[in-house]
Design a protein around this motif. Structure first.
Motif, short mmCIF file in Angstrom:
data_model
loop_
_atom_site.label_atom_id
_atom_site.label_comp_id
_atom_site.label_asym_id
_atom_site.label_seq_id
_atom_site.Cartn_x
_atom_site.Cartn_y
_atom_site.Cartn_z
N GLY A 192 1.02 -1.35 -0.43
CA GLY A 192 0.28 -0.50 -0.09
C GLY A 192 0.99 1.46 0.02
O GLY A 192 1.98 1.07 0.25
N ILE A 193 0.43 2.12 0.06
CA ILE A 193 1.30 3.06 0.29
C ILE A 193 -0.02 4.50 0.86
O ILE A 193 -0.97 4.97 0.87
CB ILE A 193 0.68 4.03 -1.29
N ALA A 194 0.91 4.96 1.42
CA ALA A 194 1.01 6.24 2.55
C ALA A 194 -0.32 7.39 1.90
O ALA A 194 0.33 7.86 0.70
CB ALA A 194 1.78 6.45 3.60
N GLY A 218 13.38 0.01 -9.23
CA GLY A 218 12.58 1.03 -9.96
C GLY A 218 13.71 2.59 -10.18
O GLY A 218 14.25 2.44 -9.64
N THR A 219 12.68 2.67 -10.94
CA THR A 219 13.28 4.03 -11.82
C THR A 219 13.02 5.65 -11.30
O THR A 219 13.59 6.16 -10.88
CB THR A 219 13.34 4.32 -12.62
N GLY A 220 11.70 4.88 -10.43
CA GLY A 220 10.84 6.47 -10.03
C GLY A 220 10.15 7.02 -10.98
O GLY A 220 9.46 8.08 -10.77
N LEU A 221 10.73 6.46 -11.96
CA LEU A 221 9.44 6.66 -13.06
C LEU A 221 8.77 6.47 -13.72
O LEU A 221 7.40 6.69 -14.52
CB LEU A 221 10.08 7.13 -14.90
P1 ADP Z 1 9.00 2.37 -9.20
O1 ADP Z 1 10.17 2.61 -10.27
O2 ADP Z 1 9.93 3.18 -7.82
O3 ADP Z 1 8.17 1.75 -8.48
P2 ADP Z 1 6.82 4.56 -10.35
O4 ADP Z 1 7.09 5.63 -10.63
O5 ADP Z 1 6.90 2.95 -10.81
O6 ADP Z 1 8.48 3.83 -9.48
O7 ADP Z 1 5.71 4.55 -8.53
C1 ADP Z 1 6.36 5.32 -8.12
C2 ADP Z 1 6.46 4.72 -6.52
O8 ADP Z 1 4.71 4.80 -6.10
C3 ADP Z 1 6.89 3.68 -5.85
O9 ADP Z 1 8.87 4.30 -6.04
C4 ADP Z 1 6.34 2.76 -4.72
O10 ADP Z 1 7.07 3.81 -3.39
C5 ADP Z 1 4.94 3.84 -4.97
N1 ADP Z 1 4.20 2.49 -5.70
C6 ADP Z 1 3.69 2.45 -7.07
N2 ADP Z 1 2.99 1.58 -6.90
C7 ADP Z 1 2.93 0.63 -6.13
C8 ADP Z 1 2.43 -0.45 -5.52
N3 ADP Z 1 1.20 -0.83 -6.08
N4 ADP Z 1 2.02 -0.66 -4.17
C9 ADP Z 1 3.09 0.41 -3.06
N5 ADP Z 1 3.56 1.46 -4.37
C10 ADP Z 1 3.27 1.38 -5.02
#
Ligand code: ADP
Length: 267
Positions: A192-194, A218-221
């Motif tokens: 999950g996400i806060a 992950g790239t954050g993109l």
């Molecule tokens: P990343 O390459 O870090 O996954 P994203 O842009 O795809 O980068 O996602 C950004 C951030 O959102 C992630 O680093 C993560 O913290 C959060 N996130 C994305 N999808 C999920 C998910 N399904 N469950 C939990 N956190 C998520």
């Protein structure tokens, strides 16, 4: 945000008379600022893998008498360079999506093909991490757009669902038509996400959990790319999440009906 103005003056014929012209340059300032931020972010993000490669190369020299250590450093160099390659590839992809012609290819695309292909791409990763992926529902709806881009958008959501979920959990890929829109949702039972991070996860390089993102490569993109693809297709992306229980990302895209192709639809 304060209004940004550019002041220009122009002589007005008579001695001592000038016109003062105020141009509102707020928007172009904003675009400049976004671009500057992006470049600053990129420099920052590139520093980590490039720095790591540098240190590892030095370590290889220093350990040249120890084949086991050389091998270990070389393995890490392979890993870091793969990360770097992926990062560069995604930066290029994102800047294309933000460019002048982000959607050159406009064709009717079958949504079911998009979801099937996106699942295929994540099959191995899901298996490796012990996560089951199920497609729920189906639609014969189409979308007007670029199939490769749409597959990337759904695949990125699936990749996150798999990466941010513990072993043994399920991921559901839901598809349905809702009025004149097609809805594709990816639901997981993951970390999950806060709430404070929820509205920021679509920003470039924003990570709610940087350590975890790094660990999964992950790239954050990924989500920034999803958002651009969907917006360019006239759609929206939303997220619902509950910390510790899971997340659901929902794409909504305008559906497309080729009335000429199935002539019996005509009034
Ligand atoms: P990343 O390459 O870090 O996954 P994203 O842009 O795809 O980068 O996602 C950004 C951030 O959102 C992630 O680093 C993560 O913290 C959060 N996130 C994305 N999808 C999920 C998910 N399904 N469950 C939990 N956190 C998520």
């Amino acid at each position: 945000e304060p209004l940004a103005v550019r002041v220009r003056t122009r002589p007005l014929g008579g001695v001592g008379h000038i016109a003062v012209i105020l141009d509102d340059v707020t928007e172009s300032r904003r675009v400049d600022a976004v671009r500057r931020d992006f470049v600053a972010n990129i420099s920052h993000e590139l520093k980590t893998p490039v720095g790591a490669l540098h240190v590892l190369a030095e370590a290889v020299y220093a350990a040249s008498d120890d084949p086991v250590a050389v091998r270990r450093f070389a393995d890490r160099m392979t890993h870091e360079s793969a990360r770097l390659a992926r990062l560069v590839q995604e930066i290029i992809h994102l800047s294309r999506l933000q460019g002048a012609d982000p959607l050159p290819e406009l064709r009717p695309v079958a949504v079911d093909n998009v979801t099937a292909e996106a699942v295929d791409r994540n099959r191995l990763a899901a298996q490796t991490r012990g996560i089951s992926v199920a497609v729920i529902g189906q639609t014969d709806a189409g979308v007007l757009g670029d199939e490769a881009q749409l597959v990337t958008a759904v695949a990125n959501l699936l990749e996150n669902a798999v990466n941010y979920s513990p072993r043994g959990t399920r991921v559901g890929l839901g598809v349905r038509s809702a009025g004149d829109m097609v809805e594709i949702s990816v639901a997981d039972e993951g970390i999950g996400i806060a709430e404070k991070d929820l509205e920021r996860v679509f920003e470039r390089f924003y990570r709610a959990d940087p350590a975890r993102s790094r660990e999964t490569g992950g790239t954050g993109l990924g989500l920034a790319i999803v958002k651009h693809i969907v917006t360019n297709h006239g759609g929206t992306v939303g997220v619902w999440s509950s910390e510790g229980a899971g997340s659901t990302f929902t794409l909504r895209l305008p559906s497309y009906h080729d009335d000429l192709a199935d002539g019996d639809d005509a009034p």
